[in-house]
Design an enzyme around this catalytic site. Sequence first.
Site, PDB file in Angstrom:
ATOM      1  N   ASP A  12      36.039  -9.582 -16.872  1.00  0.00           N
ATOM      2  CA  ASP A  12      36.221 -10.726 -15.993  1.00  0.00           C
ATOM      3  C   ASP A  12      35.550 -10.359 -14.665  1.00  0.00           C
ATOM      4  O   ASP A  12      35.355  -9.175 -14.370  1.00  0.00           O
ATOM      5  CB  ASP A  12      37.714 -10.989 -15.807  1.00  0.00           C
ATOM      6  CG  ASP A  12      37.983 -12.080 -14.795  1.00  0.00           C
ATOM      7  OD1 ASP A  12      37.388 -13.163 -14.913  1.00  0.00           O
ATOM      8  OD2 ASP A  12      38.782 -11.839 -13.873  1.00  0.00           O
ATOM      9  N   ASP A  14      36.036 -11.948 -10.994  1.00  0.00           N
ATOM     10  CA  ASP A  14      36.879 -11.890  -9.796  1.00  0.00           C
ATOM     11  C   ASP A  14      38.152 -11.099 -10.067  1.00  0.00           C
ATOM     12  O   ASP A  14      38.940 -11.447 -10.952  1.00  0.00           O
ATOM     13  CB  ASP A  14      37.266 -13.304  -9.353  1.00  0.00           C
ATOM     14  CG  ASP A  14      36.051 -14.167  -9.048  1.00  0.00           C
ATOM     15  OD1 ASP A  14      35.413 -13.939  -8.023  1.00  0.00           O
ATOM     16  OD2 ASP A  14      35.749 -15.066  -9.857  1.00  0.00           O
TER      17      ASP A  14
END
Length: 221
Positions: A12, A14
């Site tokens: 992922d 952020d």
Amino acid sequence: MFKHQVKGVFFDLDGTLVDTAPDMALALNLQLERHNKNPLDYSVIRPWVSHGAAALIKLGFGVTPEHQEFEEYRLEYLNVYSDNLAIKSQLFPHLNDLLNQFDANGIKWGVVTNKPEFLALPLLEHLGLLKRAAAVVCGDTVKPSKPSPTPLFLACKLAKLSSNECIYVGDAQRDIQAANSAGQYSVAVEYGYITADDKVADWNADLVLNSSKELLDLFKS
């Protein structure tokens, strides 16, 4: 530890690979200032960053998607953020070493994020990661986005890997749901943007790590 030989690791963006919270918080406070509202403390904003613009608009303006002005606020936020995209954002500690280790050992890596392409791609380019990644799949690259496994399946296709050869690392429940549905080994990282309501132990991740150093150590030979 892993059921299969690991040939690929997807992250992922952020709160997992890149610490984007300083710039996303700055954008929200700049927007609040435009509307003559008081800024929020960074500590208040940080936990919500992984949940995107909608969560930040709710936090800053107290409105949900049903509100008539919500979409206007959301688009304004995205414009402000795009102008302040890579001021302080950087890889979390130890993760540059981890990516270098992957490159040296022939392990493919990439990014699967719900962040839209017009934000994610320039940020990764600024950090020198875009061309190094074997796959980058964003929130509008393919639908449906996470928690659907569809983006992870596309990342595997782009990287020419089987899903059961891959690990997915994330800091939100939807990340773990997507990884589990895709048949990938799921790693939840608590150094990311975790809210007080998040119960990471209930996400059914294969592994939970507290720090980015633990993530680096996980792959040390």
